[in-house]
Design an enzyme around this catalytic site. Structure first.
Site, PDB file in Angstrom:
ATOM      1  N   SER A 155      26.036  17.159  52.567  1.00 37.97           N
ATOM      2  CA  SER A 155      26.397  16.044  53.228  1.00 37.97           C
ATOM      3  C   SER A 155      25.423  15.746  53.690  1.00 37.97           C
ATOM      4  O   SER A 155      24.184  15.935  54.261  1.00 37.97           O
ATOM      5  CB  SER A 155      27.581  15.754  54.018  1.00 37.97           C
ATOM      6  OG  SER A 155      28.696  16.303  54.104  1.00 37.97           O
TER       7      SER A 155
HETATM    8  N1  SAH Z   1      30.834  21.117  54.842  1.00 38.77           N
HETATM    9  C1  SAH Z   1      29.108  21.446  53.815  1.00 38.77           C
HETATM   10  C2  SAH Z   1      30.116  20.252  52.981  1.00 38.77           C
HETATM   11  C3  SAH Z   1      30.774  20.375  51.674  1.00 38.77           C
HETATM   12  S1  SAH Z   1      31.021  19.550  50.699  1.00 38.77           S
HETATM   13  C4  SAH Z   1      28.312  21.797  53.943  1.00 38.77           C
HETATM   14  O1  SAH Z   1      27.761  21.351  54.875  1.00 38.77           O
HETATM   15  O2  SAH Z   1      27.330  22.117  53.694  1.00 38.77           O
HETATM   16  C5  SAH Z   1      32.684  20.023  50.296  1.00 38.77           C
HETATM   17  C6  SAH Z   1      33.797  21.647  50.149  1.00 38.77           C
HETATM   18  O3  SAH Z   1      34.587  21.890  50.469  1.00 38.77           O
HETATM   19  C7  SAH Z   1      32.862  21.677  48.635  1.00 38.77           C
HETATM   20  O4  SAH Z   1      32.205  23.119  48.981  1.00 38.77           O
HETATM   21  C8  SAH Z   1      34.347  22.207  48.405  1.00 38.77           C
HETATM   22  O5  SAH Z   1      34.204  23.440  47.538  1.00 38.77           O
HETATM   23  C9  SAH Z   1      35.202  22.672  49.151  1.00 38.77           C
HETATM   24  N2  SAH Z   1      36.615  22.587  49.285  1.00 38.77           N
HETATM   25  C10 SAH Z   1      37.342  21.322  48.261  1.00 38.77           C
HETATM   26  N3  SAH Z   1      38.538  21.741  48.438  1.00 38.77           N
HETATM   27  C11 SAH Z   1      38.827  23.235  49.325  1.00 38.77           C
HETATM   28  C12 SAH Z   1      40.552  23.240  49.702  1.00 38.77           C
HETATM   29  N4  SAH Z   1      41.229  23.593  50.022  1.00 38.77           N
HETATM   30  N5  SAH Z   1      40.075  24.204  51.005  1.00 38.77           N
HETATM   31  C13 SAH Z   1      38.874  24.566  51.388  1.00 38.77           C
HETATM   32  N6  SAH Z   1      37.297  24.175  51.012  1.00 38.77           N
HETATM   33  C14 SAH Z   1      37.357  23.360  50.232  1.00 38.77           C
END
Ligand code: SAH
Length: 245
Positions: A95
């Protein structure tokens, strides 16, 4: 010492001193690089985060301390402190720094909390949380990202973060209740298991929606949920286990 041996010794000395020179040059390069990234972080905090109204000193300190460039692919390191999200592989993104700071501030962490993050991604948000709370549990649905994040968090000595690969929609019952829950992928509605796993007095920050997403803050007070809309946002969708091919 005969001439041949002198030449060998001289060659060895010049080789060794050249190596030493290289090591010093590398050290100098590392120090300069660290300073350049620290300056970029300072500018990120002033221009992107403070200017947009994030005030919590502990959050600002954590954003300065955690080296965001270590959480992005090598080729994107010079962009790590810019004002936008960045790709981290598998079609996912880390993000935008301001959004990380805003969501963290909304949790109002004081240092003693147990926090759950859904969507570990690069592990960057988890590291920020680890600076501010007592224990962090984070769930990532894509195995390769979970493995990478766990590796970098371990290298950086974040012993208070536990990463698991799984479907975050379901939360993490064994460690519930959580004082804070932060969701960094967008479900179409707020998952009921997460509401149930929020502690009394706890706070949840979550983007909700499909085409249009709103960042929401939920507070659990006397067992009741109070919801506040914060700002429109754009996150990758929350996927479910059965969405995987
Ligand atoms: N917080 C992260 C940004 C993540 S982007 C950082 O600091 O880099 C969102 C993430 O959520 C992605 O990696 C995606 O694979 C994950 N995601 C999507 N659906 C999900 C679910 N049901 N459970 C866990 N993770 C999930």
């Amino acid at each position: 010492m005969n001439r041949k041996n002198v030449l060998i010794v001289l060659a060895a000395i010049s080789f060794l001193s050249a190596c030493k020179g290289e090591t010093n040059k590398m050290k100098e390069f590392d120090t300069n690089e660290k300073a350049v990234f620290a300056q970029a972080r300072k500018e990120m905090i002033d221009a992107q985060i403070k200017r947009r109204g994030v005030k919590d000193e502990r959050v600002l300190e954590a954003m300065f301390k955690v080296e965001r460039h270590k959480f992005v692919p090598q080729t994107a390191q010079t962009l790590a402190y810019d004002d936008y999200p960045l790709p981290i592989g598998e079609g996912q993104t880390i993000s935008q720094p301001y959004i990380v700071a805003l969501m963290t501030e909304l949790l109002q962490l004081k240092g003693n909390e147990k926090v759950l993050e859904i969507g570990t991604g690069s592990g960057y948000q988890a590291a920020i949380l680890a600076e501010l709370a007592k224990e962090v549990y984070t769930i990532e649905i894509l195995e390769s990202l979970a493995i990478n994040a766990e590796k970098i968090l371990r290298e950086l000595n974040y012993g208070n973060v536990t990463v698991k690969c799984g479907d975050g929609y379901l939360g993490w019952k064994e460690h519930a209740p959580f004082d804070g829950i932060i969701v960094t992928c967008a479900p179409p509605y707020i998952p009921q298991p997460l509401i149930e796993q929020l502690a009394e007095g706890g706070r949840m920050v979550i983007p909700v929606g499909v085409y249009y997403q709103e960042l929401k803050l939920l507070k659990k007070i006397n067992g009741k949920i109070k919801t506040t809309d914060i700002i429109p946002v754009r996150f990758v969708p929350m996927t479910r286990e059965n969405d995987k091919e």
